[in-house]
Scaffold this active site. Structure first.
Site, PDB file in Angstrom:
ATOM      1  N   CYS A   1      -0.920  -2.980 -16.633  1.00 40.02           N
ATOM      2  CA  CYS A   1       0.491  -2.860 -16.804  1.00 40.02           C
ATOM      3  C   CYS A   1       0.538  -3.344 -18.470  1.00 40.02           C
ATOM      4  CB  CYS A   1       1.310  -3.904 -16.100  1.00 40.02           C
ATOM      5  SG  CYS A   1       1.781  -3.276 -14.387  1.00 40.02           S
TER       6      CYS A   1
ATOM      7  N   ARG B   1      -6.269  -1.437 -12.947  1.00 43.79           N
ATOM      8  CA  ARG B   1      -7.324  -2.619 -13.203  1.00 43.79           C
ATOM      9  C   ARG B   1      -8.679  -2.394 -12.325  1.00 43.79           C
ATOM     10  NH1 ARG B   1      -7.526  -4.904 -17.890  1.00 43.79           N
ATOM     11  NH2 ARG B   1      -8.125  -6.816 -17.225  1.00 43.79           N
TER      12      ARG B   1
ATOM     13  N   LYS C   1      -1.016  -5.990  -2.254  1.00 45.70           N
ATOM     14  CA  LYS C   1      -1.878  -5.117  -3.239  1.00 45.70           C
ATOM     15  C   LYS C   1      -3.146  -5.517  -4.060  1.00 45.70           C
ATOM     16  CE  LYS C   1       0.017  -4.393  -7.877  1.00 45.70           C
ATOM     17  NZ  LYS C   1      -1.240  -4.463  -8.893  1.00 45.70           N
ATOM     18  N   ASN C   2      -2.895  -6.811  -4.755  1.00 45.84           N
ATOM     19  CA  ASN C   2      -4.044  -7.334  -5.321  1.00 45.84           C
ATOM     20  C   ASN C   2      -5.065  -7.934  -4.276  1.00 45.84           C
ATOM     21  OD1 ASN C   2      -2.703  -6.571  -7.668  1.00 45.84           O
ATOM     22  ND2 ASN C   2      -1.949  -8.770  -8.103  1.00 45.84           N
TER      23      ASN C   2
ATOM     24  N   VAL D   1      -0.298 -17.101 -18.594  1.00 40.23           N
ATOM     25  CA  VAL D   1      -1.501 -16.266 -18.587  1.00 40.23           C
ATOM     26  C   VAL D   1      -1.452 -15.088 -19.147  1.00 40.23           C
ATOM     27  CG1 VAL D   1      -2.208 -15.007 -16.390  1.00 40.23           C
ATOM     28  CG2 VAL D   1      -1.034 -17.362 -15.977  1.00 40.23           C
TER      29      VAL D   1
ATOM     30  N   ASP E   1       3.206 -13.410 -11.703  1.00 39.01           N
ATOM     31  CA  ASP E   1       3.837 -12.264 -11.111  1.00 39.01           C
ATOM     32  C   ASP E   1       5.193 -12.662 -10.416  1.00 39.01           C
ATOM     33  OD1 ASP E   1       2.012 -10.387 -12.066  1.00 39.01           O
ATOM     34  OD2 ASP E   1       0.649 -11.030 -10.259  1.00 39.01           O
TER      35      ASP E   1
END
Ligand code: EPU
Length: 441
Positions: free
Chosen positions: A122, A98, A27-28, A334, A312
């Site tokens: 999120c 984002r 996804k990222n 983070v 994540d």
């Protein structure tokens, strides 16, 4: 995608989860590659593009700018950005994402202006965009901060700049790449993020004709070019999802093979996973089997930017640690607020505690700032659910809830499922090859 998206999962847990699952494209990276496609006047083709909520949202944002998008076959996404017309980025339907801020640099190049709404990601921290805006200003954009968002404009081409990111932010590094590739002159960007998805983005942009060099010490040298060309590019596998299935296999004493994932992207996951008691077997070039090698034991762990242990990965890891004997500690460096989901695990019987101190080997940015960013997990605990219902707070916590429900004896209902499916697609269909007892409603 199913005709009617699921709104809740019902999970009957307490059994080992075994089987095989095809991992999604990341996804990222996929969503950033889609934004990159707008920089070229032609048709970019992405292979292994995941059919997930965040990609659908990005499709809507790109279409609003005037791009033509098509899925000619499964996993193939075509983006034709020959004729862009609108610099107004709409608010995504999900209300949080984002991607809009990443469109700022791209639309500035293509249309001379960009109007970007303020949206959060999120619900895991403040998630400001100050580095993105500072970078755009240094490249020469005028930015006005309005109630409804950011209004950016350029007078003439953007010019190269020298910028040191205050923190190696993934998104701000991506913004700098988008701003720098078509700017006039050579930009130097220091302290950049180097996540595998960033390396893939640099590779894609260079394949489109950009001149980007990633130097040692987190430094990017971007020699601006006049134009970029559309290309075909394959989306790498999702290392976050793969790590979640790994943790589920070890947590439940099951055995899961994930296809479509490059082991190199999990380099710093394997060490802590093995240390806890997980087992890894590379079954083919992009196929990894995960299982429990020995009884699980506790670990002290710190999340960090790449090549550190990814933020994540911490939620699925925390679920696994509820099954490890001893006291585990996770220091999240983070995001300042990424442990709210532990409350739900506690409701299932996990023994967890959240601390505002830095309980790790380094004092992080959040030291002395009262952020609940360290967690203590005592194990092993038997998780149980007597018809408990859990509302998903964010994407990664969502899959952690699925894992916890799979571990817990009894039935658990999980609501807020669209938040999970934004990143993992139709989970009920995708997990058919696993012994996970998950039904949708
Ligand atoms: N930050 C600032 N100012 C900025 C930008 C970032 O202070 O202008 C701070 C953030 O508040 C945060 C830290 O820097 O504390 C790191 O944020 P970063 O910019 O790296 O995160 P991001 O680009 O918004 C991406 C992923 C996240 C992933 C992080 C870190 C996407 C769409 N999201 O977010 O993934 O956690 O990098 O690796 O790529 C997820 O997929 O669920 C997810 C949250």
């Amino acid at each position: 995608m199913p005709a009617t998206p699921a709104s809740r999962y019902r999970i009957d847990g307490g059994q080992p989860v075994s089987g095989r699952i095809r991992g999604l494209g990341a996804k990222n990276f996929a969503t950033k590659a889609m934004v990159a496609a707008l920089l070229a006047e032609g048709k970019t083709t992405l292979l292994n593009a995941p059919r997930i909520g965040d990609v659908d949202i990005t499709c809507e944002l790109l279409a609003a700018a005037g791009a033509k998008l098509a899925w000619p076959s499964e996993g193939v996404l075509e983006i034709d950005a020959s004729a862009l017309a609108s610099a107004d980025v709409p608010v995504p339907d999900s209300g949080s994402n984002r991607i809009p801020i990443l469109l700022l640099g791209v639309l500035l190049h293509r249309l001379g202006a960009a109007h970007v709404p303020v949206v959060s990601g999120c619900n895991i921290g403040a998630r400001p965009v100050d580095f993105h805006l500072d970078a755009a200003r240094l490249f020469g954009a005028d930015i006005e901060i309005a109630k409804d968002g950011y209004r950016a404009r350029r007078h003439g081409p953007l010019n190269a700049c020298h910028y040191r990111l205050p923190y190696p932010s993934v998104g701000a590094t991506e913004s700098c790449l988008f701003l720098g590739v078509l700017a006039r002159g050579t930009s130097i960007i220091e302290n950049v993020a180097t996540e595998p998805e960033i390396i893939a983005l640099i590779t894609l942009l260079n394949a489109m004709g950009a001149r980007i060099q990633l130097r040692p010490n987190r430094e990017l040298v971007i020699e601006g070019v006049d134009r970029l060309y559309a290309t075909t590019f394959e989306v790498l596998g999702d290392r976050i999802e793969a790590a979640s299935w790994a943790a589920l296999a070890a947590a439940t004493d099951g055995d899961i093979t994930v296809d479509g994932i490059d082991p190199a992207t999990l380099i710093n996951f394997f060490g802590p996973f093995n240390a806890v008691g997980g087992g890894v077997s590379i079954e083919g070039p992009r196929s990894i089997r995960f299982f429990r090698r020995r009884p699980l034991k506790s670990i002290v762990l710190e999340t960090d930017v790449f090549p550190g242990f990814a933020t994540d990965w911490q939620q699925p890891f925390a679920v696994m640690l509820t099954q490890a004997s001893g006291t585990s500690i996770i220091h999240e460096t983070v995001y300042e607020r990424r442990f709210d989901y532990l409350e739900a695990l506690a409701a299932l019987g996990a023994r967890t505690q959240i601390e505002t101190h830095c309980l790790g080997s380094v004092a992080c940015r959040f030291r002395g700032r009262d952020f609940p960013h360290s967690a203590i997990i005592q194990g092993p605990t038997k998780l149980r659910s007597e018809g408990l219902s859990l509302e998903v707070p964010d994407l990664r916590a969502g899959l952690a809830y699925v894992m916890a429900a799979a571990l817990a004896e009894g039935e658990t209902t999980i609501t807020g499922v669209p938040r999970v499916e934004r990143g993992y697609g139709a989970l009920a269909e995708r997990t058919r090859g696993l012994t996970l007892r998950l039904a949708t409603a």
